[in-house]
Scaffold this active site. Structure first.
Site, mmCIF file in Angstrom:
data_model
loop_
_atom_site.group_PDB
_atom_site.id
_atom_site.type_symbol
_atom_site.label_atom_id
_atom_site.label_comp_id
_atom_site.label_asym_id
_atom_site.label_seq_id
_atom_site.Cartn_x
_atom_site.Cartn_y
_atom_site.Cartn_z
ATOM 1 N N TRP A 145 0.869 -1.183 0.000
ATOM 2 C CA TRP A 145 0.000 0.000 0.000
ATOM 3 C C TRP A 145 0.906 1.233 0.000
ATOM 4 C CZ3 TRP A 145 -1.923 2.516 5.019
ATOM 5 C CH2 TRP A 145 -2.944 3.434 4.768
ATOM 6 N N ASP B 287 -0.572 -5.566 9.321
ATOM 7 C CA ASP B 287 -1.560 -4.588 8.898
ATOM 8 C C ASP B 287 -2.815 -5.375 8.521
ATOM 9 O OD1 ASP B 287 -3.053 -2.551 7.922
ATOM 10 O OD2 ASP B 287 -1.493 -1.698 6.647
ATOM 11 N N LYS C 181 -13.087 -1.104 5.786
ATOM 12 C CA LYS C 181 -13.579 -1.923 4.668
ATOM 13 C C LYS C 181 -14.610 -2.937 5.151
ATOM 14 C CE LYS C 181 -9.712 -0.204 2.909
ATOM 15 N NZ LYS C 181 -9.427 0.598 1.758
HETATM 16 C C1 LIG Z 1 -3.085 -2.261 3.415
HETATM 17 C C2 LIG Z 1 -3.863 -1.140 3.989
HETATM 18 N N1 LIG Z 1 -3.624 -0.772 5.251
HETATM 19 C C3 LIG Z 1 -4.302 0.219 5.829
HETATM 20 C C4 LIG Z 1 -5.264 0.908 5.142
HETATM 21 C C5 LIG Z 1 -5.921 1.998 5.908
HETATM 22 O O1 LIG Z 1 -7.204 2.318 5.687
HETATM 23 P P1 LIG Z 1 -8.023 3.126 6.797
HETATM 24 O O2 LIG Z 1 -7.137 4.197 7.313
HETATM 25 O O3 LIG Z 1 -9.211 3.628 6.082
HETATM 26 O O4 LIG Z 1 -8.342 2.135 7.854
HETATM 27 C C6 LIG Z 1 -5.545 0.589 3.811
HETATM 28 C C7 LIG Z 1 -6.534 1.331 3.020
HETATM 29 O O5 LIG Z 1 -6.621 1.286 1.828
HETATM 30 C C8 LIG Z 1 -4.832 -0.475 3.221
HETATM 31 O O6 LIG Z 1 -5.057 -0.869 1.968
#
Ligand SMILES: Cc1ncc(COP(=O)(O)O)c(C=O)c1O
Length: 435
Positions: free
Chosen positions: A142, A226, A263
């Site tokens: 990411w 993560d 998500k």
């Molecule tokens: C791998 C990964 N980690 C963390 C996140 C963090 O998303 P959020 O801050 O909306 O929880 C995302 C969002 O796309 C992601 O793809």
């Protein structure tokens, strides 16, 4: 004299700023919105869309909001570490009931600004307190991981380990282990995606996870999971949490988990998440470790954001604390994950029917929201410019953007850019042979 006095600002202090990066995915999304073509397709965003291409409110969330007496909800601050009832429920979703109960004394949990906040908080914590030399990130990962570590942990060097084999379009386990074995130092930190790896959609097998766990233990690496897509890979929360639970139960290592509910509860804008830090499970030790870890996390969170947000956490807690709403939530997860699987199959079938050159099985073999399609940057650029189909330059496509209505057109557009490129190559070869 301070550094700023030595700089020549000219007419504005801001004139010294470097040109900003192009904005990546968000710039492309703006381009998509401005695109007037009726056939345009958006495969950019990591956010679930229904078969009409619209954001979807989970039925468990709708029901939770009906049950909450919204008019009388107060808007007080939460404690800095967050809502304890939410945290207990979030821990249980991730670790399961048994670990949550028995591991109570060795897991420190703090509510964060969703997954991004959890990643930033653990990076800042390590940077200030335990100072590993390196953080190892998968390549690719990411994109925000790089920015987070640079911003929150300037004292820790960002390193990459191989994750993807472009030739076989598969997880490069051998490459990953080779580099980590030869290049990582003891006590380094390593980031692992718990499931549904973004962007490749490829996860280690249970045997590979076990080898990774063993290696991390031997090298005393600090693992950061993560977990942004629990429930999206298999449709089952427990199955997707297997690596985290395995690390807890079978390897006596300390690690952290960044947990996001963006998500899997569809609460993207509400910023619901948690950071869990698992300390040593040696009973004589853990009791003396949790309080300082918690205290320092709270200090950092106070400086970064003060209190975590309240509303989304209320909705999540309503669901996580009710057996009936949990049942509804699990059905919602199946709806989302099954639709994604159906779209993967439909795209694969359409490409095979069109006899698009190349192999496309990887689209159905990958997990979660994304497909690493194997399309080149040139393909992606032509898809956008000539066919109004938008995906990331790396070839990452968010499968949620596909619908029964646009899938045929999308497959046709992919077919065209692949075939046209081959025609150009053939023409070049033919032309050269005449020289
Ligand atoms: C791998 C990964 N980690 C963390 C996140 C963090 O998303 P959020 O801050 O909306 O929880 C995302 C969002 O796309 C992601 O793809």
């Amino acid at each position: 004299m301070s550094a700023s006095h030595e700089l020549d600002f000219g007419t504005s202090r801001f004139s010294i700023l470097d040109p900003p990066s192009s904005g990546g995915m968000f710039a492309l999304d703006a381009e998509y919105r401005a695109d007037q073509a009726p056939q345009k397709v958006n495969l950019l965003m990591g956010a679930y869309r229904d078969d009409q291409g619209q954001p979807w409110q989970l039925s468990s969330v709708t029901e939770a909001k009906t049950r909450m007496n919204l008019h009388s909800c107060h808007h007080e601050y939460l404690p800095i570490h967050g809502n304890p009832v939410f945290l207990e429920a979030a821990r249980e979703v991730l670790f399961g009931h048994e670990i949550s109960e028995h591991g109570r004394d060795s897991i420190v949990s703090i509510q964060t600004i969703s997954g991004t906040g959890a990643n930033s908080l653990i990076a800042a914590f390590l940077n200030r307190h335990t100072m590993p030399s390196n953080i190892w990130l998968p390549d690719p990962t990411w994109m925000n991981h790089f920015d987070i570590w640079q911003a929150a942990a300037p004292g820790i060097k960002v390193q990459k380990y191989p994750y993807y084999d472009g030739l076989t379009r598969s997880f490069d386990f051998a490459g990953m282990m080779r580099i980590l074995r030869s290049k990582s130092s003891e006590h380094d930190a390593i980031l692992l995606h718990a499931c549904a790896h973004n962007p490749t959609g490829l996860d280690p097998s249970e045997e590979q996870w076990e080898e990774i766990a063993l290696f991390c233990k031997e090298k005393m690496l600090f693992v950061i999971f993560d977990s942004a897509y629990q429930g999206f890979a298999s449709g089952d929360l427990n199955r997707d949490a297997w690596p985290v639970r395995h690390f807890f139960t079978h390897r006596p290592i300390e690690f952290a988990v960044c947990q996001s509910f963006s998500k899997n509860l569809g609460l993207y804008g509400e910023r619901v998440g948690a950071l869990h830090v698992v300390v040593s499970r040696e009973t004589s030790l853990s009791a003396s470790l949790t309080a300082p870890v918690q205290g320092h996390l709270v200090d950092l969170q106070r400086a970064m954001v003060s209190m975590p947000p309240l509303f989304g956490c209320r909705v999540a807690t309503e669901i996580l604390k009710s057996t009936n709403l949990q049942r509804l939530w699990k059905m919602d997860l199946l709806v989302m994950s099954e639709r994604i699987k159906d779209m993967r199959k439909a795209l694969y079938n359409a490409l095979v029917r069109l006899k698009t050159p190349g192999t496309w099985e990887h689209i159905t073999e990958q997990n979660g929201m994304f497909s690493y399609t194997g399309l080149s940057e040139d393909h992606v650029s032509r898809l956008r410019k000539e066919h109004h189909v938008y995906m990331l330059p790396t070839g990452r496509a968010s499968i949620c953007g596909l619908t029964a209505e646009n899938i045929g057109y999308t497959a046709y557009a992919i077919h065209r850019v692949v075939v046209d490129e081959l025609a150009v190559v053939e023409f070049d070869l033919h032309d050269q042979s005449r020289i």
